[in-house]
Motif scaffolding. Sequence first.
Motif, PDB file in Angstrom:
ATOM      1  N   UNK A  90     -41.961 -32.867  18.162  1.00 40.26           N
ATOM      2  CA  UNK A  90     -42.340 -31.388  18.764  1.00 40.26           C
ATOM      3  C   UNK A  90     -42.794 -31.448  20.163  1.00 40.26           C
ATOM      4  N   UNK A  91     -43.417 -32.643  20.588  1.00 40.89           N
ATOM      5  CA  UNK A  91     -43.744 -32.740  21.866  1.00 40.89           C
ATOM      6  C   UNK A  91     -42.602 -32.827  22.827  1.00 40.89           C
ATOM      7  N   UNK A  92     -41.406 -33.245  22.473  1.00 38.34           N
ATOM      8  CA  UNK A  92     -40.284 -33.184  23.177  1.00 38.34           C
ATOM      9  C   UNK A  92     -40.186 -31.866  23.821  1.00 38.34           C
ATOM     10  N   UNK A  93     -40.294 -30.739  22.997  1.00 39.21           N
ATOM     11  CA  UNK A  93     -39.988 -29.334  23.323  1.00 39.21           C
ATOM     12  C   UNK A  93     -40.494 -29.040  24.553  1.00 39.21           C
ATOM     13  N   UNK A  94     -41.753 -29.163  24.850  1.00 34.48           N
ATOM     14  CA  UNK A  94     -42.636 -28.893  25.927  1.00 34.48           C
ATOM     15  C   UNK A  94     -42.180 -29.655  27.314  1.00 34.48           C
TER      16      UNK A  94
END
Length: 497
Positions: A90-94
């Motif tokens: 999910x860190x990839x999204x930011x």
Amino acid sequence: MTSEERSANPAPHILIIPIPLQGHVNSMFNLAEILCLSGLHVTILLSDYTHHRLLRHASFDSRFSSYTSFRVATISDGLPDDHPRSGSRVVDIVQSLGEVGGPQFRRLMVSSDAMSDGGARPRVSCLIMDGMLSFPIPVAEEMGIPFMYFPTISACGLWPYFCVQEVIDSGELLFKGKNEDKLTFWKSKEMDLMVTSVPGMEKILRRRDLPSFFRVEDANDVVLQSIIEQSKRTRQAVGLIINTFEDLEGPILDQIGKHNANQNPYSIGPLHTHLKELQKAKGMESSHHSSSFWKEDDSCIAWLDSQPPDSVIYVSFGSVATLTRDELMEFWYALVNSGKKFLWVVRADSIVGGGIGNEIPVELEEGTKLRGLMVEWAPQELVLRHKSVGAFFTHSGWNSTIESIVIGVPMLCWPYFADQMVNSRFVSEVWKIGLDVKDSCDRLLIESMVREVMEVKRDEFLEKARGMANMANKAICEGGSSHVNLNRLIQFFKSTA
């Protein structure tokens, strides 16, 4: 109203930008609807991927169909459609939005004249951004648009982020060795040492209760450094909106107010019940509207109808958490062996390396047939309000936590990442409405804790939980702290128009 009158009395137009994750979008939608009910124009900026999921699985269009002042705009999050957008990824999204969001946002704002669409509506007068977003700031500053932050997490979950530099400087951040196994590191005794560098939490937080993003190899970790930068950026904002209420988190809200001296935090929660109260005041029918990225399985409600009161433990680890198959089996054995009835949400994408598989022990299959039901997604608020649900086994995401608080349901907490580590500690040690089982996935321990929350300490937790629920409901009523703070926030927005 003529164009001259509109120019003389421009209505506030608020642009809301959530991180494109289920929990964040849910909170932002509740805020958006509250602002629409308050007579403001609202635009919400979604990722194309999020918008597609909502149109496919949620009652998104019907929810906002009566608000002519509401609209949706979209941009790409820069990730391929098959990106998992769950677990550690999910860190990839930011990070991706930080790279591709700025140019897209500039084009959108310029081409639409700050969302006015050629004068058909007022130009955007204030921006509300999610906690870890910053790509819109340069454009907002160039256009003279003030911005606020709405982190969508608890005050207690937010405060350690603001204190991260102090935690590093104090030497209280425990760094994992490069070759050290994560599980070994998390279970070490050093993780139980108290943290004294977060004001107001000196006797509450252990090192293992700090946000998971603090569990790094060194202080130069990219994500940790971005948190430090973001906490500095927050002070540029003209305000901070928090989905909480003063009777629950007053001391921490005071600490946040002192830290951001130019801001008085607007605590206006619980948002989902505040929205219902406003709808009721305007004579509107309040019904369940799904804002889910997954199709809700309503069959679980019929199953709950057939169960005795307070007999079921509802299990859901949210929209992001992933489990290994070993972890899945430990939880499954614990639930079956506890002898308690259970409703368990297991997302199709929540098992690392694929689904549950076909090789399921007979005792688990038989135990589940007797006392359990497993579904891919559930209408959570309806489930928690059901008379047969006696406790909530949760990942301690803030939406789930505050929904449980409002209803008065005790919790068993197994936090997965981020602020959830802090929330679970407050549930068990400060609010005393549940148990915290972080950094462990042992079937015998979890079985014992299921019994404890459903039987042994149930009356004790229920008394505390119902007291919290009463305070939450008072906060949103006329004269309550959240009601007053919302009026103050609306007046501020009107002053920016």
